[in-house]
Design a protein around this motif. Structure first.
Motif, PDB file in Angstrom:
ATOM      1  N   HIS A 173       0.837  -1.215   0.000  1.00 47.62           N
ATOM      2  CA  HIS A 173       0.000   0.000   0.000  1.00 47.62           C
ATOM      3  C   HIS A 173       0.862   1.251   0.000  1.00 47.62           C
ATOM      4  N   GLU A 174       1.880   1.270   0.844  1.00 45.21           N
ATOM      5  CA  GLU A 174       2.755   2.440   0.945  1.00 45.21           C
ATOM      6  C   GLU A 174       3.542   2.680  -0.338  1.00 45.21           C
ATOM      7  N   ALA A 175       4.029   1.612  -0.946  1.00 41.90           N
ATOM      8  CA  ALA A 175       4.899   1.741  -2.119  1.00 41.90           C
ATOM      9  C   ALA A 175       4.142   2.032  -3.407  1.00 41.90           C
ATOM     10  N   PHE A 176       2.926   1.479  -3.553  1.00 42.25           N
ATOM     11  CA  PHE A 176       2.261   1.513  -4.853  1.00 42.25           C
ATOM     12  C   PHE A 176       0.885   2.168  -4.865  1.00 42.25           C
ATOM     13  N   ALA A 177       0.352   2.569  -3.727  1.00 40.46           N
ATOM     14  CA  ALA A 177      -0.987   3.165  -3.666  1.00 40.46           C
ATOM     15  C   ALA A 177      -1.942   2.445  -4.613  1.00 40.46           C
ATOM     16  N   PRO A 178      -2.139   1.149  -4.415  1.00 39.95           N
ATOM     17  CA  PRO A 178      -2.913   0.355  -5.376  1.00 39.95           C
ATOM     18  C   PRO A 178      -4.398   0.711  -5.404  1.00 39.95           C
ATOM     19  N   GLU A 179      -4.980   0.539  -6.599  1.00 39.63           N
ATOM     20  CA  GLU A 179      -6.434   0.657  -6.737  1.00 39.63           C
ATOM     21  C   GLU A 179      -7.099  -0.570  -6.147  1.00 39.63           C
ATOM     22  N   SER A 180      -6.423  -1.710  -6.252  1.00 35.85           N
ATOM     23  CA  SER A 180      -6.896  -2.913  -5.583  1.00 35.85           C
ATOM     24  C   SER A 180      -5.693  -3.757  -5.183  1.00 35.85           C
ATOM     25  N   LEU A 181      -5.859  -4.460  -4.068  1.00 33.74           N
ATOM     26  CA  LEU A 181      -4.795  -5.305  -3.546  1.00 33.74           C
ATOM     27  C   LEU A 181      -5.418  -6.445  -2.768  1.00 33.74           C
ATOM     28  N   ASP A 182      -4.953  -7.649  -3.068  1.00 34.84           N
ATOM     29  CA  ASP A 182      -5.382  -8.828  -2.326  1.00 34.84           C
ATOM     30  C   ASP A 182      -4.142  -9.664  -2.064  1.00 34.84           C
ATOM     31  N   VAL A 183      -3.854  -9.901  -0.802  1.00 40.68           N
ATOM     32  CA  VAL A 183      -2.731 -10.740  -0.406  1.00 40.68           C
ATOM     33  C   VAL A 183      -3.314 -12.001   0.206  1.00 40.68           C
ATOM     34  N   VAL A 184      -3.003 -13.141  -0.404  1.00 37.69           N
ATOM     35  CA  VAL A 184      -3.584 -14.415   0.005  1.00 37.69           C
ATOM     36  C   VAL A 184      -2.490 -15.316   0.565  1.00 37.69           C
ATOM     37  N   ASP A 185      -2.695 -15.805   1.786  1.00 40.82           N
ATOM     38  CA  ASP A 185      -1.776 -16.764   2.395  1.00 40.82           C
ATOM     39  C   ASP A 185      -2.161 -18.152   1.896  1.00 40.82           C
ATOM     40  N   GLU A 186      -1.319 -18.734   1.052  1.00 43.18           N
ATOM     41  CA  GLU A 186      -1.574 -20.063   0.484  1.00 43.18           C
ATOM     42  C   GLU A 186      -0.710 -21.140   1.135  1.00 43.18           C
ATOM     43  N   SER A 187      -0.194 -20.855   2.298  1.00 40.45           N
ATOM     44  CA  SER A 187       0.724 -21.776   2.972  1.00 40.45           C
ATOM     45  C   SER A 187       0.103 -23.152   3.197  1.00 40.45           C
ATOM     46  N   HIS A 188      -1.174 -23.183   3.507  1.00 45.44           N
ATOM     47  CA  HIS A 188      -1.836 -24.459   3.773  1.00 45.44           C
ATOM     48  C   HIS A 188      -1.807 -25.391   2.556  1.00 45.44           C
ATOM     49  N   LEU A 189      -1.648 -24.829   1.364  1.00 42.02           N
ATOM     50  CA  LEU A 189      -1.588 -25.642   0.146  1.00 42.02           C
ATOM     51  C   LEU A 189      -0.220 -26.293  -0.050  1.00 42.02           C
ATOM     52  N   HIS A 190       0.749 -25.914   0.781  1.00 40.40           N
ATOM     53  CA  HIS A 190       2.126 -26.368   0.602  1.00 40.40           C
ATOM     54  C   HIS A 190       2.641 -27.191   1.775  1.00 40.40           C
ATOM     55  N   GLU A 191       1.742 -27.704   2.593  1.00 37.56           N
ATOM     56  CA  GLU A 191       2.168 -28.543   3.714  1.00 37.56           C
ATOM     57  C   GLU A 191       2.957 -29.728   3.178  1.00 37.56           C
TER      58      GLU A 191
END
Length: 89
Positions: free
Chosen positions: A12-30
């Motif tokens: 957010h600070e670096a790019f002032a995005p119009e949209s941003l979604d950060v998804v934690d997909e760690s559970h898919l890599h157990e």
């Protein structure tokens, strides 16, 4: 603060995005390399920002990787990126 929160705040600070979604997909890599109990190791970022206008896909990824250098050197094992300028894909 969680790793996801740190990533979100920095982007957010670096790019002032119009949209941003950060998804934690760690559970898919157990059971895979880099996974740790409790997750927060594998993330997918979807971001739309004017900062990416007239930038190649590689330039966009480099910009994001530079912004998240501390996370990539530490807790984050993998980061998948979908970065677009407004009006793209």
């Amino acid at each position: 603060m969680t790793v996801k929160d740190a990533i979100t705040n920095k982007l957010h600070e670096a790019f002032a995005p119009e949209s941003l979604d950060v998804v934690d997909e760690s559970h898919l890599h157990e059971g895979h390399s880099g996974h740790r109990p409790g997750g927060e190791t594998h993330f997918r970022v979807y971001i739309v920002s004017k900062a990416f206008e007239r930038k190649s896909r590689i330039e966009r990824h480099r910009m994001i990787n530079a912004t998240l250098a501390a996370e990539l050197e530490g807790p984050v094992h993998a980061l998948a990126i979908k970065a677009h300028a407004p009006g793209e894909g």
